[in-house]
Design an enzyme around this catalytic site. Structure first.
Site, PDB file in Angstrom:
ATOM      1  N   GLN A  64      38.196  41.608  81.705  1.00  0.00           N
ATOM      2  CA  GLN A  64      39.364  42.347  82.184  1.00  0.00           C
ATOM      3  C   GLN A  64      39.587  43.745  81.614  1.00  0.00           C
ATOM      4  O   GLN A  64      39.897  44.678  82.360  1.00  0.00           O
ATOM      5  CB  GLN A  64      40.648  41.518  81.939  1.00  0.00           C
ATOM      6  CG  GLN A  64      41.862  42.163  82.542  1.00  0.00           C
ATOM      7  CD  GLN A  64      43.162  41.416  82.308  1.00  0.00           C
ATOM      8  OE1 GLN A  64      44.230  41.967  82.485  1.00  0.00           O
ATOM      9  NE2 GLN A  64      43.108  40.161  81.928  1.00  0.00           N
ATOM     10  N   GLU A 186      42.409  38.593  75.300  1.00  0.00           N
ATOM     11  CA  GLU A 186      43.802  39.041  75.456  1.00  0.00           C
ATOM     12  C   GLU A 186      44.772  38.540  74.371  1.00  0.00           C
ATOM     13  O   GLU A 186      45.392  39.320  73.657  1.00  0.00           O
ATOM     14  CB  GLU A 186      44.286  38.574  76.844  1.00  0.00           C
ATOM     15  CG  GLU A 186      45.769  38.742  77.102  1.00  0.00           C
ATOM     16  CD  GLU A 186      46.186  40.195  77.237  1.00  0.00           C
ATOM     17  OE1 GLU A 186      45.506  40.946  77.946  1.00  0.00           O
ATOM     18  OE2 GLU A 186      47.210  40.565  76.631  1.00  0.00           O
ATOM     19  N   GLY A 294      66.340  48.782  72.965  1.00  0.00           N
ATOM     20  CA  GLY A 294      66.945  50.078  72.659  1.00  0.00           C
ATOM     21  C   GLY A 294      68.350  49.936  72.120  1.00  0.00           C
ATOM     22  O   GLY A 294      68.760  48.870  71.669  1.00  0.00           O
TER      23      GLY A 294
HETATM   24  N1  COA Z   1      21.350  42.006  81.600  1.00  0.00           N
HETATM   25  C1  COA Z   1      20.991  41.261  80.536  1.00  0.00           C
HETATM   26  N2  COA Z   1      21.846  40.866  79.576  1.00  0.00           N
HETATM   27  C2  COA Z   1      23.137  41.229  79.737  1.00  0.00           C
HETATM   28  C3  COA Z   1      23.589  42.000  80.819  1.00  0.00           C
HETATM   29  C4  COA Z   1      22.624  42.394  81.782  1.00  0.00           C
HETATM   30  N3  COA Z   1      22.952  43.134  82.836  1.00  0.00           N
HETATM   31  N4  COA Z   1      24.907  42.182  80.685  1.00  0.00           N
HETATM   32  C5  COA Z   1      25.282  41.555  79.560  1.00  0.00           C
HETATM   33  N5  COA Z   1      24.219  40.980  78.986  1.00  0.00           N
HETATM   34  C6  COA Z   1      24.179  40.244  77.733  1.00  0.00           C
HETATM   35  C7  COA Z   1      24.539  41.092  76.540  1.00  0.00           C
HETATM   36  O1  COA Z   1      23.460  41.907  76.190  1.00  0.00           O
HETATM   37  C8  COA Z   1      24.858  40.024  75.503  1.00  0.00           C
HETATM   38  O2  COA Z   1      23.666  39.564  74.927  1.00  0.00           O
HETATM   39  P1  COA Z   1      23.377  39.510  73.327  1.00  0.00           P
HETATM   40  O3  COA Z   1      24.562  38.858  72.693  1.00  0.00           O
HETATM   41  O4  COA Z   1      22.147  38.686  73.265  1.00  0.00           O
HETATM   42  O5  COA Z   1      23.183  40.872  72.846  1.00  0.00           O
HETATM   43  C9  COA Z   1      25.399  38.889  76.346  1.00  0.00           C
HETATM   44  O6  COA Z   1      25.162  39.248  77.718  1.00  0.00           O
HETATM   45  C10 COA Z   1      26.846  38.553  76.205  1.00  0.00           C
HETATM   46  O7  COA Z   1      27.675  39.659  76.004  1.00  0.00           O
HETATM   47  P2  COA Z   1      29.065  39.479  75.263  1.00  0.00           P
HETATM   48  O8  COA Z   1      29.830  40.723  75.351  1.00  0.00           O
HETATM   49  O9  COA Z   1      28.819  38.940  73.889  1.00  0.00           O
HETATM   50  O10 COA Z   1      29.786  38.361  76.170  1.00  0.00           O
HETATM   51  P3  COA Z   1      30.589  37.049  75.756  1.00  0.00           P
HETATM   52  O11 COA Z   1      30.916  36.385  77.034  1.00  0.00           O
HETATM   53  O12 COA Z   1      29.918  36.232  74.742  1.00  0.00           O
HETATM   54  O13 COA Z   1      31.938  37.619  75.081  1.00  0.00           O
HETATM   55  C11 COA Z   1      33.958  38.924  75.028  1.00  0.00           C
HETATM   56  C12 COA Z   1      32.984  38.104  75.871  1.00  0.00           C
HETATM   57  C13 COA Z   1      34.985  39.506  75.964  1.00  0.00           C
HETATM   58  C14 COA Z   1      34.655  38.034  74.005  1.00  0.00           C
HETATM   59  C15 COA Z   1      33.201  40.040  74.296  1.00  0.00           C
HETATM   60  O14 COA Z   1      32.461  40.767  75.230  1.00  0.00           O
HETATM   61  C16 COA Z   1      34.093  40.992  73.526  1.00  0.00           C
HETATM   62  O15 COA Z   1      34.603  40.672  72.462  1.00  0.00           O
HETATM   63  N6  COA Z   1      34.275  42.212  74.054  1.00  0.00           N
HETATM   64  C17 COA Z   1      35.044  43.254  73.407  1.00  0.00           C
HETATM   65  C18 COA Z   1      36.514  43.014  73.491  1.00  0.00           C
HETATM   66  C19 COA Z   1      36.994  42.850  74.895  1.00  0.00           C
HETATM   67  O16 COA Z   1      36.817  43.676  75.746  1.00  0.00           O
HETATM   68  N7  COA Z   1      37.705  41.737  75.096  1.00  0.00           N
HETATM   69  C20 COA Z   1      38.482  41.538  76.283  1.00  0.00           C
HETATM   70  C21 COA Z   1      37.779  40.957  77.376  1.00  0.00           C
HETATM   71  S1  COA Z   1      38.902  40.872  78.711  1.00  0.00           S
END
Ligand code: COA
Length: 475
Positions: A64, A186, A294
């Site tokens: 999001q 969130e 406020g």
């Molecule tokens: N091709 C290949 N791999 C891909 C890809 C693509 N097009 N797009 C994503 N990936 C991979 C990433 O490289 C990552 O791999 P790695 O961990 O081996 O390096 C993997 O997908 C997962 O990415 P990640 O961001 O860790 O996803 P997640 O589902 O585990 O975590 C969140 C989700 C939201 C918790 C995390 O992304 C996060 O903390 N983000 C920052 C804060 C944020 O925006 N939070 C709010 C979300 S609404």
């Protein structure tokens, strides 16, 4: 002869100097008047292009927070190219699904007006395509877990070397510090940013809010950072990194509670109803229930029908300048002159009783009747609108804040359009793309790959999901 020549030369030099002076003066005057900008367009309003026309975004966002940011930039006219993992895409495509086989509303309402390309960022050929995209885009936006972009090989150094003009914008849960490596969603941000501890009722647990201030709120902050970086790039010619931590974004939205934290040192917070109730304050900003943040006391009051309708309520503000009108309205004219009620400080310890009396009146009217009666007298009130009422509200449709768009697999759906209205830039609210819908188009038209190269890319597996093993192979 030489003397004549010398005099003529001096004369022409003086004339040239005079002209140059005139030119400089004229240009400086003109520049000062225009601030270095082009002449004002003579095109009709709304037909001079969109605010972010010409800006190309490599959208590496998911879930999001990031998608909120890029969707807004896409509404503003940026060409937003969403890169998704082949076969899977943004995880929200399949989350909270309401229509079988179709992209969820979670996804469609956060990814409008974008194009989708599938690229396996860990595949060698995929990396090559991404590098080409980096060279052609203005902004890369991502909200992966900390370190994920680097693990793809897309470090700031690599990106900056390929395209020194590229702005790299990231959402992370926390900024540098003890929690910088944490994954964050969130509600984690709402809790860590000071919102949850200050939301809810005093005698209940901390509460998260329905508004997505951690995700969408941080996405908004990031969008402002990106536009500012684009503006600075006009002067410097180079990109920069933009980082928005969700904790920081939430705190920015909860700043009035940090204000109250500091006020506590100097005495009780008199506008909190706990002051009037004689409940002592602790060391930290307390939860304030429905008290207004406020200086004008307010509360949520029941309206006609509250017994069966969970949203038959109104927010009522006892703004000081309209106090006498409120007294007349609720049948308490004596409060206008009673020293216990006539002034705002006198009323503070009696707020509960005052709101009880006002509620006796609001309960005799629907929330819309209260709204109509009070607004005529300039008394600030707000109906508690349900999402059903908002979805059906014609004025929100008319302004484009709620928009219905069609979708090839799920049919028409409602989305929130651009809440920021620009008078000369029409919002571009289109449906979200299907997974990889624009892969071919982007490879050819944006990246310039030939038919042969596209065929090679397809065969390489860089843009397609790996074949699922057959039952026999899996066994
Ligand atoms: N091709 C290949 N791999 C891909 C890809 C693509 N097009 N797009 C994503 N990936 C991979 C990433 O490289 C990552 O791999 P790695 O961990 O081996 O390096 C993997 O997908 C997962 O990415 P990640 O961001 O860790 O996803 P997640 O589902 O585990 O975590 C969140 C989700 C939201 C918790 C995390 O992304 C996060 O903390 N983000 C920052 C804060 C944020 O925006 N939070 C709010 C979300 S609404």
């Amino acid at each position: 002869m030489a003397k004549r020549k010398k005099a003529a030369k001096a004369k022409s030099k003086a004339a040239a100097k005079k002209t140059a002076k005139k030119v400089v003066k004229f240009t400086a005057k003109k520049l000062a008047a225009s601030n270095g900008l082009p002449r004002p367009s003579a095109k009709p309003w709304g037909q001079a292009g969109r605010a972010l026309d010409g800006v190309r975004i490599l959208d590496f966002t998911h879930v999001q927070s990031g998608p909120t940011c890029t969707q807004l930039l896409a509404y503003m006219g940026a060409d937003c190219i969403k890169v998704e993992r082949p076969g899977i895409g943004d995880i929200t495509r399949g989350q909270l699904r309401d229509v079988k086989g179709a992209d969820s509303l979670y996804f469609t309402m956060l990814n409008g007006s974008k194009r989708s390309i599938t690229i396996d960022s860990k595949h060698a050929k995929g990396k090559e395509i991404l590098d080409r995209l980096v060279k052609l885009c203005d902004v890369l936006v991502e909200n992966f877990a900390p370190g994920a972009l680097d693990r793809m090989g897309l470090t700031w150094e690599h990106i900056h070397k390929l395209n020194p003009r590229m702005i790299v914008a990231s959402v992370k849960g926390f900024g540098p510090g003890p929690y910088e490596d944490c994954k964050v969603y969130e509600n984690v941000a709402q809790c860590a940013g000071g919102s949850a501890s200050t939301t809810g009722f005093r005698d209940g647990p901390p509460l998260v809010t329905g508004s997505q201030i951690g995700d969408s709120g941080t996405g908004l902050h990031l969008a402002l950072g990106i536009v500012s970086a684009l503006y600075q790039r006009n002067r410097t010619g180079r990109g920069q990194r933009v980082l928005c931590a969700m904790q920081d974004g939430v705190l920015n939205l909860a700043r009035v509670k940090l204000r109250d934290q500091q006020r506590l040192k100097h005495g009780p917070l008199t506008e909190y109803s706990q002051y009037g109730e004689g409940v002592p304050f602790g060391k930290a900003t307390p939860r304030a229930g429905n008290d207004s943040g406020g200086g004008q006391p307010g509360w949520i009051l029941k309206c006609k029908g509250w017994e069966s309708d969970p949203d038959a309520y109104i927010y009522f503000i006892t703004q000081a300048p309209v106090w006498t009108a409120i007294c007349d309205l609720i049948g308490k004219p004596e409060w206008k002159t009673d020293p216990d009620y006539a002034t705002p400080p006198a009323r503070l310890p009696r707020l509960r009783g005052i709101f009880d009396a006002i509620e006796q009146w609001t309960m005799t009217k629907t929330k819309f009747e209260v709204m109509e009666i009070c607004n005529k007298q300039d008394i600030p009130v707000g109906p508690i609108l349900s999402m059903k009422e908002i979805a059906e509200e014609p004025s929100l449709r008319a302004t484009g804040t709620v928009v219905e768009v069609d979708h090839p697999t799920r049919g028409a759906y409602l989305t929130v359009g651009n809440p920021i209205k620009l008078s000369d830039s029409i919002a571009d609210v289109r449906r979200s793309p299907l997974l990889g819908e624009h892969t071919d188009e982007i490879l050819r038209k944006v990246l310039g790959y030939s038919d042969k190269e596209v065929a090679e890319i397809k065969a390489s597996g860089a843009i397609t999901a790996p074949e699922k093993p057959t039952k026999a192979e899996a066994a």
